[in-house]
Design a protein around this motif. Structure first.
Motif, PDB file in Angstrom:
ATOM      1  N   ASP A  73       0.822  -1.221   0.000  1.00 25.25           N
ATOM      2  CA  ASP A  73       0.000   0.000   0.000  1.00 25.25           C
ATOM      3  C   ASP A  73       0.852   1.267   0.000  1.00 25.25           C
ATOM      4  OD1 ASP A  73      -2.000  -1.824   0.292  1.00 25.25           O
ATOM      5  OD2 ASP A  73      -2.606  -1.233   2.310  1.00 25.25           O
ATOM      6  N   CYS A  77       0.070   4.518  -2.278  1.00 20.93           N
ATOM      7  CA  CYS A  77      -0.431   5.751  -1.666  1.00 20.93           C
ATOM      8  C   CYS A  77       0.450   6.958  -2.006  1.00 20.93           C
ATOM      9  CB  CYS A  77      -0.516   5.567  -0.151  1.00 20.93           C
ATOM     10  SG  CYS A  77      -1.094   7.013   0.718  1.00 20.93           S
ATOM     11  N   SER A  87      -2.877  -4.471  -3.758  1.00 24.48           N
ATOM     12  CA  SER A  87      -2.988  -3.024  -3.518  1.00 24.48           C
ATOM     13  C   SER A  87      -3.583  -2.282  -4.713  1.00 24.48           C
ATOM     14  CB  SER A  87      -1.600  -2.420  -3.227  1.00 24.48           C
ATOM     15  OG  SER A  87      -0.924  -3.168  -2.260  1.00 24.48           O
ATOM     16  N   THR A  91      -5.498   1.717  -5.175  1.00 29.97           N
ATOM     17  CA  THR A  91      -4.357   2.625  -5.331  1.00 29.97           C
ATOM     18  C   THR A  91      -4.808   4.047  -5.660  1.00 29.97           C
ATOM     19  OG1 THR A  91      -2.768   0.923  -5.946  1.00 29.97           O
ATOM     20  CG2 THR A  91      -2.342   3.123  -6.786  1.00 29.97           C
ATOM     21  N   ALA A  94      -6.184   5.818  -2.558  1.00 34.28           N
ATOM     22  CA  ALA A  94      -5.147   6.201  -1.593  1.00 34.28           C
ATOM     23  C   ALA A  94      -4.318   7.380  -2.108  1.00 34.28           C
ATOM     24  CB  ALA A  94      -4.246   4.996  -1.305  1.00 34.28           C
ATOM     25  N   TYR A  95      -3.993   7.357  -3.418  1.00 32.94           N
ATOM     26  CA  TYR A  95      -3.195   8.443  -3.988  1.00 32.94           C
ATOM     27  C   TYR A  95      -3.977   9.752  -3.983  1.00 32.94           C
ATOM     28  CZ  TYR A  95      -0.062  10.941  -7.160  1.00 32.94           C
ATOM     29  OH  TYR A  95       0.808  11.854  -7.707  1.00 32.94           O
ATOM     30  N   THR A  98      -3.561  11.284  -0.737  1.00 34.52           N
ATOM     31  CA  THR A  98      -2.231  11.905  -0.627  1.00 34.52           C
ATOM     32  C   THR A  98      -2.244  13.294  -1.256  1.00 34.52           C
ATOM     33  OG1 THR A  98      -1.118   9.762  -0.622  1.00 34.52           O
ATOM     34  CG2 THR A  98       0.211  11.657  -1.229  1.00 34.52           C
ATOM     35  N   ALA A 103      -1.953  11.875   3.380  1.00 40.29           N
ATOM     36  CA  ALA A 103      -1.162  10.658   3.156  1.00 40.29           C
ATOM     37  C   ALA A 103      -1.076   9.814   4.418  1.00 40.29           C
ATOM     38  CB  ALA A 103       0.242  11.018   2.674  1.00 40.29           C
ATOM     39  N   ALA A 106      -4.321   7.920   5.012  1.00 39.65           N
ATOM     40  CA  ALA A 106      -4.481   6.805   4.072  1.00 39.65           C
ATOM     41  C   ALA A 106      -3.585   5.633   4.458  1.00 39.65           C
ATOM     42  CB  ALA A 106      -4.158   7.266   2.651  1.00 39.65           C
ATOM     43  N   LEU A 107      -2.324   5.922   4.773  1.00 46.92           N
ATOM     44  CA  LEU A 107      -1.381   4.853   5.135  1.00 46.92           C
ATOM     45  C   LEU A 107      -1.743   4.243   6.484  1.00 46.92           C
ATOM     46  CD1 LEU A 107       1.883   6.585   3.927  1.00 46.92           C
ATOM     47  CD2 LEU A 107       0.963   4.455   3.025  1.00 46.92           C
ATOM     48  N   LEU A 298     -10.880   2.089   1.525  1.00 47.63           N
ATOM     49  CA  LEU A 298      -9.618   1.591   2.088  1.00 47.63           C
ATOM     50  C   LEU A 298      -9.865   0.761   3.340  1.00 47.63           C
ATOM     51  CD1 LEU A 298      -7.233   4.708   1.823  1.00 47.63           C
ATOM     52  CD2 LEU A 298      -7.715   2.971   0.129  1.00 47.63           C
TER      53      LEU A 298
END
Length: 508
Positions: A73, A77, A87, A91, A94-95, A98, A103, A106-107, A298
């Motif tokens: 991930d 991200c 992942s 993706t 998550a991006y 960011t 970020a 998300a992480l 997510l």
């Protein structure tokens, strides 16, 4: 109770604890490198297991695979380049977070809900192993066909662009999956006389190409995006408890879907993540927010992929049937170490089984502190200039592709799919649907042809077997739902117009 304490004693051996710690760090690093999947991380550990005790050997496989699935991930991200196929499903989401300056949220979501999913999967392994294995045994090629088709339909459910373009991308992926001679007839197809194509197109070079190389090409052709706010990278775990309380149903649904899909041989974390992300969007109260940096998807898919990883060991331990490629490698290690899979393993070697459960839970607990450290190290990527990052990514892509089979042709495939991915994205075709078609294509074809051979070309068993009938109903319902929704919208839109027209006539 004696077996549980004996299992705990086996885990608390110095060599086992060192093996868990070392393989955890190794799995986090390998999973975060584009092109090096969790399967590869596990496969590269096999020579090391020759020199370890049985419990330590299995501990390295369990810990490294769990860490690699999560750390895939991280590049997804930060750079929109998924580290592992599991992942790829989320993706873009998550991006997008960011780019919104979220970020760490998300992480942290990926880390927290992966750990919860892993523990949920372990509890399923502990409590429901015989029942889940019974379900898995009732799955034949008829059920796998519907499951694979249901997986393919996720391409249209998760697409932000038009469903027609998503289906076109998926069909192109299915076409690529037909290449080679790994088909029921064993006949070379679409190889054009090239021996390198006889083995078919592996999903990994396609994944690395369409996500990573196309991203590098985009970086070359487009102006640098607005820089992210220069600020201290915040707390990784902040807000995770709030998300847990806000999205309990998606989390539970992700755990359940992951456990069920993990038990089915050959399905694995990749399908679990795709299906869960699609279900999350389908049942969300805010589906319009998906793709814009919304954490709900997510939560569900993160909980699902690690839950499937643990439950994938159910058929492996009970029957020696691999749940996915990782457990296929693990079965070899179990046999090598004298822990032969089978029902007797749960009776004659009960302490060893408890040791495996404890290792699963321990791996998911230490994932949180080690994952935070890994995220903090990786977060420096956000502050580095793009011109220095992209050449390194391109090098990692080439090395990762070559390492999959020590074959230069894989590097050329990555370049081809990178170019294709770049052209597709410029024209609004989702590349995730292409990858899904490549991943699921062989399963659809193999299951369909095998089923027709078994039923003497009759399609009735696809519908008259109980589990197959349920899956068929779900699949056809999901397929017809958009059409039904469109018709209902049309009828509602016409109703006021008709009412207005009739009212006008009455007044006249």
């Amino acid at each position: 109770m004696t077996d549980l304490f004996e299992g705990l004693r086996l885990v608390l051996q110095t060599d086992v604890l060192i093996a868990i710690a070392a393989s955890a760090v190794y799995g986090l690093v390998i999973g975060s490198l584009p092109g090096l999947s969790a399967t590869m991380a596990t496969a590269l550990l096999v020579p090391v297991t020759f020199y370890l005790s049985p419990i330590a050997a299995v501990a390295t496989i369990i810990t490294a695979s769990a860490m690699a699935i999560f750390s895939g991930d991280i590049p997804g991200c930060l750079l929109r380049i998924p580290g592992t196929p599991a992942s790829a499903a989320y993706t873009d989401e998550a991006y997008a977070m960011t780019r919104k300056g979220q970020a760490e949220l998300a992480l942290g979501t990926g880390l927290w809900f992966s750990a919860i999913g892993g523990i949920a999967g372990t509890l399923s392994l502990l409590i429901m192993a015989p029942a889940l294995a019974e379900v898995a045994l009732n799955f034949s090629s008829f059920e796998y066909f519907w499951l694979a088709v249901l997986g393919l339909m996720c391409a249209t459910l998760v697409a932000r662009s038009s469903p027609v373009k998503a289906i076109a991308s998926m069909l192109l992926g299915l076409l690529f999956s037909c290449i080679g001679m790994e088909n029921p007839a064993g006949t070379p197809r679409f190889t054009f006389g090239m021996t390198d194509l006889l083995g078919g197109i592996e999903p990994l070079p396609a994944l690395v190409g369409v996500f990573a190389v196309s991203q590098v090409m985009r970086a070359l052709s487009e102006a640098e995006p607005p820089p992210l706010p220069r600020r201290r990278f915040g707390s990784i775990m902040a807000g995770q408890w709030a998300l847990t309380k806000k999205y309990p149903k998606p989390m539970m649904r992700g755990n359940i879907v992951g456990i069920i899909i993990g038990v089915l041989p050959g399905a694995g974390a990749d399908m679990a993540a795709w299906v869960s992300y699609a279900l999350s969007k389908r049942f969300s109260k805010e589906p319009q927010k998906f793709g814009t940096g919304h954490p709900e998807g997510l939560v569900e898919s993160g909980a699902s992929n690690n839950a499937s990883l643990a439950s994938g060991w159910v058929p492996a331990l009970l029957f020696g049937i691999p749940g996915d490629t990782i457990t296929a490698i693990a079965i070899g290690v179990l046999y090598m170490k004298g822990l032969n899979p089978g029902p007797t393993l749960f009776t004659e070697r009960a302490s060893s089984m408890y040791a495996l459960y404890i290792i699963f839970i321990l791996a998911n607990i230490i994932m949180i502190p080690l994952g935070i450290i890994m995220i903090r190290v990786a977060a420096t990527v956000l502050r580095a200039p793009r011109a220095s990052i992209m050449p390194i990514i391109l090098l990692l892509c080439a090395v990762g592709a070559f390492a999959t089979g020590n074959n230069l042709f894989a590097v050329l495939l990555v370049a081809f799919f990178g170019t294709l991915g770049y052209v597709m994205e410029r024209n609004g075709y989702p590349v995730a649907a292409l990858v899904l078609g490549i991943v699921m294509g062989s399963m659809v074809e193999q299951s369909f042809v095998t089923s027709l051979i078994k039923s003497d070309n009759s399609i009735m068993p696809f519908f008259d077997r109980p589990i197959s009938a349920v899956l068929a109903a779900i699949t056809l319902g999901a397929l017809l739902w958009p059409v039904a929704a469109w018709l209902i919208r049309r009828m509602k839109a016409r109703a006021p117009a008709v009412a207005g027209a009739s009212g006008g006539h009455a007044n006249g």
